[in-house]
Design an enzyme around this catalytic site. Structure first.
Site, PDB file in Angstrom:
ATOM      1  N   LYS A  69       0.917  -1.063  -0.117  1.00  0.00           N
ATOM      2  CA  LYS A  69       0.047  -0.050  -0.089  1.00  0.00           C
ATOM      3  C   LYS A  69       0.830   1.223  -0.116  1.00  0.00           C
ATOM      4  CE  LYS A  69      -4.130  -2.005   2.159  1.00  0.00           C
ATOM      5  NZ  LYS A  69      -4.957  -2.043   3.224  1.00  0.00           N
TER       6      LYS A  69
ATOM      7  N   TYR B  15     -13.029  -2.568  -3.109  1.00  0.00           N
ATOM      8  CA  TYR B  15     -13.746  -2.411  -2.111  1.00  0.00           C
ATOM      9  C   TYR B  15     -15.085  -2.400  -1.770  1.00  0.00           C
ATOM     10  CZ  TYR B  15      -8.980  -1.531  -0.001  1.00  0.00           C
ATOM     11  OH  TYR B  15      -7.552  -1.579   0.070  1.00  0.00           O
TER      12      TYR B  15
ATOM     13  N   PHE C  94     -15.351   4.651   6.588  1.00  0.00           N
ATOM     14  CA  PHE C  94     -13.776   4.796   6.186  1.00  0.00           C
ATOM     15  C   PHE C  94     -13.823   4.774   4.756  1.00  0.00           C
ATOM     16  CE2 PHE C  94     -14.268   0.496   7.698  1.00  0.00           C
ATOM     17  CZ  PHE C  94     -13.792  -0.108   6.578  1.00  0.00           C
TER      18      PHE C  94
ATOM     19  N   ARG D  58      -2.069 -14.535   4.489  1.00  0.00           N
ATOM     20  CA  ARG D  58      -2.959 -13.596   5.553  1.00  0.00           C
ATOM     21  C   ARG D  58      -2.032 -13.607   6.830  1.00  0.00           C
ATOM     22  NH1 ARG D  58      -7.091 -10.887   4.211  1.00  0.00           N
ATOM     23  NH2 ARG D  58      -8.147 -11.021   6.124  1.00  0.00           N
TER      24      ARG D  58
ATOM     25  N   THR E  13      -6.042  -6.863  10.664  1.00  0.00           N
ATOM     26  CA  THR E  13      -6.113  -5.588   9.896  1.00  0.00           C
ATOM     27  C   THR E  13      -5.584  -4.548  10.626  1.00  0.00           C
ATOM     28  OG1 THR E  13      -8.027  -6.297   8.905  1.00  0.00           O
ATOM     29  CG2 THR E  13      -7.962  -3.898   8.903  1.00  0.00           C
TER      30      THR E  13
ATOM     31  N   ARG F  81       2.500  -6.597   9.539  1.00  0.00           N
ATOM     32  CA  ARG F  81       1.539  -5.360  10.129  1.00  0.00           C
ATOM     33  C   ARG F  81       2.230  -5.201  11.679  1.00  0.00           C
ATOM     34  NH1 ARG F  81      -3.827  -7.198   7.534  1.00  0.00           N
ATOM     35  NH2 ARG F  81      -3.908  -5.692   5.783  1.00  0.00           N
TER      36      ARG F  81
ATOM     37  N   ASN G 215      -2.051   0.020   7.108  1.00  0.00           N
ATOM     38  CA  ASN G 215      -1.725  -1.116   7.357  1.00  0.00           C
ATOM     39  C   ASN G 215      -0.603  -1.901   6.415  1.00  0.00           C
ATOM     40  OD1 ASN G 215      -3.668  -1.734   5.696  1.00  0.00           O
ATOM     41  ND2 ASN G 215      -4.901  -3.084   7.056  1.00  0.00           N
TER      42      ASN G 215
ATOM     43  N   HIS H 129      -2.175  -5.276   1.254  1.00  0.00           N
ATOM     44  CA  HIS H 129      -3.382  -5.967   1.351  1.00  0.00           C
ATOM     45  C   HIS H 129      -3.180  -7.510   1.164  1.00  0.00           C
ATOM     46  CE1 HIS H 129      -7.551  -6.629  -0.247  1.00  0.00           C
ATOM     47  NE2 HIS H 129      -6.971  -7.489  -1.098  1.00  0.00           N
TER      48      HIS H 129
ATOM     49  N   GLU I 271      -9.750 -10.315  -7.458  1.00  0.00           N
ATOM     50  CA  GLU I 271      -8.637  -9.282  -7.460  1.00  0.00           C
ATOM     51  C   GLU I 271      -7.652  -9.604  -8.619  1.00  0.00           C
ATOM     52  OE1 GLU I 271      -9.295  -8.568  -2.869  1.00  0.00           O
ATOM     53  OE2 GLU I 271      -7.453  -9.793  -3.404  1.00  0.00           O
TER      54      GLU I 271
HETATM   55  P1  CMP Z   1      -7.451  -4.573   4.133  1.00  0.00           P
HETATM   56  O1  CMP Z   1      -7.937  -5.711   5.135  1.00  0.00           O
HETATM   57  O2  CMP Z   1      -6.615  -4.853   3.171  1.00  0.00           O
HETATM   58  O3  CMP Z   1      -8.796  -4.171   2.976  1.00  0.00           O
HETATM   59  C1  CMP Z   1      -9.774  -3.191   3.918  1.00  0.00           C
HETATM   60  C2  CMP Z   1      -9.040  -1.931   4.223  1.00  0.00           C
HETATM   61  O4  CMP Z   1      -9.847  -0.914   4.783  1.00  0.00           O
HETATM   62  C3  CMP Z   1      -8.135  -2.337   5.542  1.00  0.00           C
HETATM   63  O5  CMP Z   1      -7.074  -2.963   5.033  1.00  0.00           O
HETATM   64  C4  CMP Z   1      -7.523  -0.931   5.868  1.00  0.00           C
HETATM   65  O6  CMP Z   1      -6.846  -0.387   5.042  1.00  0.00           O
HETATM   66  C5  CMP Z   1      -8.955  -0.295   5.851  1.00  0.00           C
HETATM   67  N1  CMP Z   1      -9.847  -0.256   7.190  1.00  0.00           N
HETATM   68  C6  CMP Z   1     -10.451  -1.419   7.546  1.00  0.00           C
HETATM   69  N2  CMP Z   1     -11.206  -0.986   8.462  1.00  0.00           N
HETATM   70  C7  CMP Z   1     -10.941   0.245   8.965  1.00  0.00           C
HETATM   71  C8  CMP Z   1     -11.337   1.355   9.904  1.00  0.00           C
HETATM   72  N3  CMP Z   1     -12.050   0.855  10.881  1.00  0.00           N
HETATM   73  N4  CMP Z   1     -11.006   2.511   9.714  1.00  0.00           N
HETATM   74  C9  CMP Z   1     -10.174   2.779   8.452  1.00  0.00           C
HETATM   75  N5  CMP Z   1      -9.696   1.862   7.527  1.00  0.00           N
HETATM   76  C10 CMP Z   1     -10.206   0.573   7.719  1.00  0.00           C
END
Ligand code: CMP
Length: 154
Positions: A9, A49, A57, A85, A91, A102, A112, A115, A126
């Site tokens: 990212k 997404y 968010f 994963r 996350t 992470r 984070n 992905h 994807e």
């Molecule tokens: P990822 O799991 O790769 O895909 C969805 C993304 O949304 C996640 O990583 C974060 O970058 C973002 N994300 C998920 N939950 C939140 C949250 N509560 N607030 C902000 N960003 C979020």
């Protein structure tokens, strides 16, 4: 063997963590079958997404994901979706297990670093969103006999 998509990212790009992140997957024994640097369009992010659409968010996430180019990769291996994963960690980076990407490099829930596809179905979707067939390579991984047993390679 499964294939799964990983994105480095924008935050990891800006922080100069690309090499270290790629190394984690290489060291694990996964096989890199596609890689490219790109900018994600608004249209691709809407698709990518779609399951987060409407969440508080969502718009900020798209702005973040467009704030710098990303590295997209396709990694192959036995049960690769789950293995990748685990390497990424949960996350919320500040809660992620030490030893995961992470867990070792991040503190944020949004920024984070990486992905990873969350299922085989999502990995397929994807992969098709990001890569054209000509960008995906099929080759013998020289280290496979040292990484998997004979039965696992069948
Ligand atoms: P990822 O799991 O790769 O895909 C969805 C993304 O949304 C996640 O990583 C974060 O970058 C973002 N994300 C998920 N939950 C939140 C949250 N509560 N607030 C902000 N960003 C979020």
């Amino acid at each position: 063997m499964e294939q799964t998509v990983v994105l480095v990212k924008p935050d990891a790009m800006q922080r100069g963590l690309v090499g270290q992140i790629i190394s984690r997957f290489e060291q694990k024994g996964l096989k890199l079958v596609a890689i490219k640097m790109m900018e994600l369009s608004d249209e691709v992010l809407d698709e990518w997404y779609a399951h987060h659409k409407g969440k508080p968010f969502f718009e900020n996430l798209k702005i973040f994901m467009r704030s710098a180019p990303i590295i997209a990769m396709l990694w192959e291996g036995l049960e690769a979706v789950e293995a990748v994963r685990k390497l990424c960690g949960v996350t919320k980076a500040r809660a992620a297990e030490a030893g995961s990407i992470r867990g070792d490099f991040g503190m944020s829930q949004q920024l984070n670093l990486v992905h990873a596809s969350d299922s085989l179905e999502m990995a397929k979707k994807e992969k098709d969103l990001i890569f054209s067939p000509g960008e995906i390579f099929s080759y013998e991984h020289g280290a496979h006999p040292l990484i998997y047993s004979e039965e696992e390679r069948e």
